[in-house]
Design a protein around this motif. Structure first.
Motif, PDB file in Angstrom:
ATOM      1  N   LEU A   1      50.205  25.579  67.605  1.00  0.00           N
ATOM      2  CA  LEU A   1      49.774  24.692  68.111  1.00  0.00           C
ATOM      3  C   LEU A   1      48.488  25.180  69.064  1.00  0.00           C
ATOM      4  O   LEU A   1      47.348  24.555  69.263  1.00  0.00           O
ATOM      5  N   ILE A   2      48.625  26.246  69.355  1.00  0.00           N
ATOM      6  CA  ILE A   2      47.456  27.166  70.012  1.00  0.00           C
ATOM      7  C   ILE A   2      46.185  27.324  68.809  1.00  0.00           C
ATOM      8  O   ILE A   2      45.198  27.017  69.451  1.00  0.00           O
ATOM      9  N   ARG A   3      46.528  27.534  67.634  1.00  0.00           N
ATOM     10  CA  ARG A   3      45.504  27.873  66.703  1.00  0.00           C
ATOM     11  C   ARG A   3      44.812  26.287  66.509  1.00  0.00           C
ATOM     12  O   ARG A   3      43.625  26.420  66.100  1.00  0.00           O
ATOM     13  N   LEU A   4      45.396  25.443  66.685  1.00  0.00           N
ATOM     14  CA  LEU A   4      45.046  23.936  66.367  1.00  0.00           C
ATOM     15  C   LEU A   4      44.105  23.580  67.692  1.00  0.00           C
ATOM     16  O   LEU A   4      43.845  22.366  67.709  1.00  0.00           O
ATOM     17  N   GLY A   5      44.300  24.385  68.750  1.00  0.00           N
ATOM     18  CA  GLY A   5      43.582  24.051  70.128  1.00  0.00           C
ATOM     19  C   GLY A   5      44.339  22.937  70.809  1.00  0.00           C
ATOM     20  O   GLY A   5      43.758  22.247  71.986  1.00  0.00           O
ATOM     21  N   ARG A   6      45.761  22.666  70.456  1.00  0.00           N
ATOM     22  CA  ARG A   6      46.498  21.757  71.325  1.00  0.00           C
ATOM     23  C   ARG A   6      47.391  22.450  72.398  1.00  0.00           C
ATOM     24  O   ARG A   6      48.641  22.702  72.369  1.00  0.00           O
ATOM     25  N   PHE A   7      46.546  22.935  73.336  1.00  0.00           N
ATOM     26  CA  PHE A   7      47.078  23.977  74.306  1.00  0.00           C
ATOM     27  C   PHE A   7      48.291  23.333  75.318  1.00  0.00           C
ATOM     28  O   PHE A   7      49.258  24.022  75.692  1.00  0.00           O
ATOM     29  N   GLU A   8      47.896  22.268  75.459  1.00  0.00           N
ATOM     30  CA  GLU A   8      49.098  21.446  76.578  1.00  0.00           C
ATOM     31  C   GLU A   8      50.504  21.298  75.727  1.00  0.00           C
ATOM     32  O   GLU A   8      51.531  21.802  76.066  1.00  0.00           O
ATOM     33  N   ASP A   9      50.463  21.136  74.527  1.00  0.00           N
ATOM     34  CA  ASP A   9      51.593  21.004  73.575  1.00  0.00           C
ATOM     35  C   ASP A   9      52.182  22.407  73.515  1.00  0.00           C
ATOM     36  O   ASP A   9      53.569  22.729  73.353  1.00  0.00           O
ATOM     37  N   ALA A  10      51.369  23.437  73.048  1.00  0.00           N
ATOM     38  CA  ALA A  10      51.824  24.748  72.947  1.00  0.00           C
ATOM     39  C   ALA A  10      52.226  25.233  74.006  1.00  0.00           C
ATOM     40  O   ALA A  10      53.523  25.876  74.195  1.00  0.00           O
ATOM     41  N   LEU A  11      52.005  24.977  75.395  1.00  0.00           N
ATOM     42  CA  LEU A  11      52.313  25.503  76.787  1.00  0.00           C
ATOM     43  C   LEU A  11      53.819  24.911  76.890  1.00  0.00           C
ATOM     44  O   LEU A  11      54.602  25.206  77.372  1.00  0.00           O
ATOM     45  N   VAL A  12      54.016  23.581  76.446  1.00  0.00           N
ATOM     46  CA  VAL A  12      55.247  23.031  76.583  1.00  0.00           C
ATOM     47  C   VAL A  12      56.490  23.972  75.748  1.00  0.00           C
ATOM     48  O   VAL A  12      57.443  24.096  76.182  1.00  0.00           O
ATOM     49  N   ASN A  13      55.954  24.147  74.426  1.00  0.00           N
ATOM     50  CA  ASN A  13      56.915  24.629  73.728  1.00  0.00           C
ATOM     51  C   ASN A  13      57.268  26.253  74.123  1.00  0.00           C
ATOM     52  O   ASN A  13      58.519  26.404  74.311  1.00  0.00           O
ATOM     53  N   ILE A  14      56.329  27.014  74.454  1.00  0.00           N
ATOM     54  CA  ILE A  14      56.476  28.500  75.036  1.00  0.00           C
ATOM     55  C   ILE A  14      57.058  28.337  76.164  1.00  0.00           C
ATOM     56  O   ILE A  14      57.814  29.043  76.287  1.00  0.00           O
ATOM     57  N   GLU A  15      56.795  27.300  77.178  1.00  0.00           N
ATOM     58  CA  GLU A  15      57.355  27.365  78.644  1.00  0.00           C
ATOM     59  C   GLU A  15      58.945  27.020  78.417  1.00  0.00           C
ATOM     60  O   GLU A  15      59.885  27.451  79.036  1.00  0.00           O
ATOM     61  N   THR A  16      59.087  26.045  77.318  1.00  0.00           N
ATOM     62  CA  THR A  16      60.514  25.749  77.231  1.00  0.00           C
ATOM     63  C   THR A  16      61.468  26.928  76.794  1.00  0.00           C
ATOM     64  O   THR A  16      62.733  27.103  77.399  1.00  0.00           O
ATOM     65  N   VAL A  17      60.905  28.002  75.907  1.00  0.00           N
ATOM     66  CA  VAL A  17      61.698  29.209  75.504  1.00  0.00           C
ATOM     67  C   VAL A  17      61.727  29.946  76.824  1.00  0.00           C
ATOM     68  O   VAL A  17      62.773  30.586  77.032  1.00  0.00           O
ATOM     69  N   VAL A  18      60.687  30.195  77.493  1.00  0.00           N
ATOM     70  CA  VAL A  18      60.817  31.078  78.994  1.00  0.00           C
ATOM     71  C   VAL A  18      61.703  30.587  79.631  1.00  0.00           C
ATOM     72  O   VAL A  18      62.560  31.288  80.277  1.00  0.00           O
ATOM     73  N   LEU A  19      61.686  29.286  80.009  1.00  0.00           N
ATOM     74  CA  LEU A  19      62.648  28.687  80.995  1.00  0.00           C
ATOM     75  C   LEU A  19      63.977  28.481  80.586  1.00  0.00           C
ATOM     76  O   LEU A  19      64.883  28.508  81.379  1.00  0.00           O
ATOM     77  N   ALA A  20      64.403  28.786  79.268  1.00  0.00           N
ATOM     78  CA  ALA A  20      65.651  28.960  78.830  1.00  0.00           C
ATOM     79  C   ALA A  20      66.294  30.170  79.049  1.00  0.00           C
ATOM     80  O   ALA A  20      67.678  30.411  79.032  1.00  0.00           O
ATOM     81  N   GLY A  21      65.698  31.175  79.597  1.00  0.00           N
ATOM     82  CA  GLY A  21      65.995  32.467  79.929  1.00  0.00           C
ATOM     83  C   GLY A  21      66.601  33.231  78.781  1.00  0.00           C
ATOM     84  O   GLY A  21      67.657  34.295  79.098  1.00  0.00           O
ATOM     85  N   ARG A  22      66.295  32.917  77.766  1.00  0.00           N
ATOM     86  CA  ARG A  22      66.738  34.096  76.689  1.00  0.00           C
ATOM     87  C   ARG A  22      65.627  34.576  75.876  1.00  0.00           C
ATOM     88  O   ARG A  22      65.687  34.613  74.423  1.00  0.00           O
ATOM     89  N   THR A  23      64.547  34.867  76.287  1.00  0.00           N
ATOM     90  CA  THR A  23      63.768  35.862  76.008  1.00  0.00           C
ATOM     91  C   THR A  23      63.531  37.107  76.417  1.00  0.00           C
ATOM     92  O   THR A  23      64.054  37.306  77.800  1.00  0.00           O
TER      93      THR A  23
END
Length: 709
Positions: free
Chosen positions: A475-497
């Motif tokens: 999504l970042i490569r496609l310039g869809r930054f808001e969507d990208a942030l939702v995906n990446i922050e979902t993983v961060v907030l899951a606390g499993r990285t």
């Protein structure tokens, strides 16, 4: 034989025949070592016949001295060449010692001498299968047909042999004939289930196993087999229930624990897989495959260091276990210990020179340790052996790209996609290559295909989390930054990285100039323990204007001995943000990792830039770059000031210097894109922005950084 007193020694006064009789009694009682002593005493007393040496061979076999047992059987048949039992026992001994070609000859002789012993024919068929003579094996199995009218159990024997010969239709016929004779027999339904399982008709196999269990509900093996079949059929919950039934019947049933772990492993429920494998190895420490799979589960969890001792345990049991050697190398590779990994791949290849995965892995390590050409050739060699391995084609594409062979890289990645059209990383790599080649439209189409492959990703397993991260990167490569942030922050907030994932999140936010953080993310950041990552988070807080939070983060590591220049730099930036320029410069001058004169100029320039004195800041950045042409921060500072001053050409020049210093950073490409917009060159601006997106997507977390569970 009549019961007599047990002789105590060679000079006990017993005759040879008496010793022989006592030896047979001891053998029948399971006292094999004593039986062997008595057989040897009988020989010394003059007993030397085919039966003596056959029985002595049986005692030797029973205590694991197979080679000597064969010698004793040979002695027996040298005395009486037509003594079928010795030939039969010799064949069994040879087979158990994996001397299959010799076993064929012994079974054939026994079968010729005694055409009524079913085991001679079944043994001969098994031996033929072991030496790869399937046609002859099937011919022998057919000879068992004449026994089935008198003994229906022979049909089950044939069924098993036909399964081993991969003659599944014939195996099914045997199982059904047996059930015609014995309609309510457990073994009939169990064998039919085995055949249907091998045929891949799992629904029918489940029905057959369930019919068997209706007749014998306390059969742990049937529950285990039903569980494994349900797992392969996609009935995960039912499979786990079946394994639990088997374990309830026998808590020490290793196979059920192993298969339950394997099911959890396949479902990407890796923590539970580890628990089950742990139970299994506690029951049986001598199963190398089990140790290896336990290592694999830990490896898939990203616990690479923890996986290595499990692979070592596998090698203690089987020092020639090529897969375990290779897996140690893979674990070291994941920890960026490429040079250390190579000897393990080498050992794997010593055992199995055509082990394609080991060749591929060694090639990657060679490339990462500077021998790009040899690494590339090893990957090619692995592909010659296994052209259906999508990741090897992907690696070839990466290495070809690094060698500047873009056309070759593109062909390689397209081969990976021909093998697996759902290979999202292949589509992503194809897009990156096309982008480098200047074909932006085709690159975007490839990124869209990668996104399509990742549409169904969910953050409920370790593999799912990694897929969500990859989706964010696309999504970042496609310039869809808001969507990208939702995906990446979902993983961060899951606390499993691990903590590096947080840096990826913050870098994306920096790109988007989105500095306000959710409270949950701030709480996760406050729990970080690694000083270097704390420093980078503190710098983000400074950029966000939250100096108090930056100070709070650094207070966690204050007083902890560290040589981290990142911490010093972060502290200096806090001082600058508070207007304490002299204190910041003094800190940089007196710290353990004393900054260079160029770095001090950069800090000073930053203070002037923050104060709005762009002219002075530009002079200082230029001086720092003249003093140290490899100072990335000076080049970037200068480029940043040039774009602020609307000096597009000067910005591009400074950004190119920054790219030459570190080609992995996205920010100079973004500045160049802004400069080209000023120059009314939208095509070039779009190209540079796409480069920035691609580099941004590649920063921070790797898929293996997912902790999982």
């Amino acid at each position: 034989m009549t019961k007599t007193d047990r002789p105590d020694g060679e000079d006990s006064g017993h005759t040879g025949p008496e010793l022989f009789e006592h030896a047979n009694e001891e053998y029948d009682a399971g006292n094999y070592h004593r039986a062997l002593e008595l057989f040897d005493q009988a020989v010394k007393k003059g007993i030397s016949n085919e039966v003596m040496y056959n029985n002595r061979g049986a005692a030797l076999d029973a205590i694991g001295r197979g080679h000597e047992a064969v010698d004793s059987y040979l002695k027996s048949v040298s005395i009486a060449g037509r003594y079928e039992l010795a030939w039969h026992n010799m064949a069994n001994s040879l087979f158990s010692q994996e001397m299959y070609a010799d076993a064929v000859g012994a079974y054939a002789k026994a079968a010729a001498l005694n055409k009524e012993r079913v085991e001679n024919l079944s043994g001969l068929a098994r031996a033929y299968l072991k030496v790869g003579k399937t046609g002859r094996a099937v011919a022998v199995i057919r000879k068992l047909d004449r026994f089935t009218d008198k003994d229906a159990a022979v049909l089950l024997m044939q069924c098993d042999l036909y399964i081993d010969a991969e003659e599944l239709v014939l195996a099914e016929q045997c199982a059904r004939k047996y059930l015609e004779k014995n309609p309510d027999d457990v073994e009939g339904f169990a064998h039919l289930g085995n055949v249907e399982h091998e045929m891949g008709v799992y629904g029918k196999a489940v029905d057959s196993y369930e019919k068997a269990l209706q007749l014998t509900p306390d059969d742990k093996e049937l529950w285990n087999n039903l569980g494994y079949t349900c797992f392969l059929a996609g009935f995960f919950d039912k499979a786990i229930g079946c394994f639990d039934k088997a374990i309830l019947l026998d808590p020490l049933y290793k196979h059920a624990w192993y298969n339950k772990g394997y099911a959890y492993h396949g479902a990407d429920m890796l923590e539970r897989a580890v628990e089950c494998y742990d139970h299994a190895v506690a029951i049986d420490h001598n199963d190398p495959v089990l140790w290896n799979n336990l290592g694999n589960a830990l490896y898939n969890l990203g616990r690479y260091r923890d996986s290595i001792p499990k692979y070592v345990e596998a090698l203690i049991v089987d020092p020639d276990y090529d897969i375990a050697w290779n897996n140690i190398g893979n674990a070291l590779e994941k920890m960026d210990e490429y040079a250390e990994a190579i000897p393990y791949h080498d050992r794997s290849l010593e055992i199995s020179p055509d082990f394609d995965y080991a060749l591929f892995a060694k090639g990657v390590c060679k490339a990462e340790t500077g021998d790009l050409e040899e690494g590339y050739n090893l990957v090619l060699e692995s592909l010659d052996l296994n052209p259906s391995y999508d990741e090897a084609w992907g690696a070839r594409a990466v290495l070809a790209e690094r060698m500047g062979r873009l056309d070759e890289a593109l062909l390689a990645v397209e081969e990976s996609l021909a093998v697996n059209s759902e290979f999202d990383e292949g589509w992503t790599k194809r897009g990156e290559i096309l982008l480098t080649m200047g074909n932006m439209e085709a690159a975007e189409a490839s990124f869209q295909m990668a996104l399509t492959c990742l549409e169904s990703s969910h953050a409920d397993t370790a593999g799912g989390l990694a897929s969500v991260v990859r989706r964010g990167e696309v999504l970042i490569r496609l310039g869809r930054f808001e969507d990208a942030l939702v995906n990446i922050e979902t993983v961060v907030l899951a606390g499993r990285t691990n903590s590096r994932m947080i840096l990826k999140d913050l870098e994306l936010r920096r790109f988007m100039a989105k500095y306000e953080l959710p409270k949950a993310l701030v709480e996760i950041i406050r729990k970080i323990a690694e000083p270097g990552i704390i420093a980078e988070c503190a710098e983000f807080m400074v950029d966000a204007g939250n100096v108090l939070e930056a100070e709070r983060l650094l207070s966690v590591v204050r007083g902890i001995p560290t040589q981290s220049s990142k911490l010093t730099k972060a502290q200096a930036r806090i001082m600058l943000a508070k207007g304490e320029t002299d204190s910041a410069l003094m800190l940089l001058n007196t710290s353990d990792g004393r900054s260079s004169d160029a770095d001090l100029l950069v800090i000073n320039a930053g203070a002037h830039e923050a104060g709005g004195d762009f002219s002075k800041a530009a002079d200082l950045y230029s001086s720092a770059l003249g003093m140290d042409p490899s100072n990335y921060a000076a080049a970037m500072g200068l480029a940043r000031l040039m774009i602020r001053s609307k000096k597009a050409d000067e910005c591009i020049s400074a950004a190119d210097i920054a790219i030459g210093i570190d080609s992995r950073e996205w920010e100079p490409h973004k500045l160049k894109a802004e400069a080209y917009e000023l120059l009314n060159a939208p095509g070039m601006a779009r190209f540079e922005l796409a480069q920035a997106h691609s580099l941004l997507a590649g920063t921070g977390l790797r898929p293996e950084d997912i902790i999982g569970g």
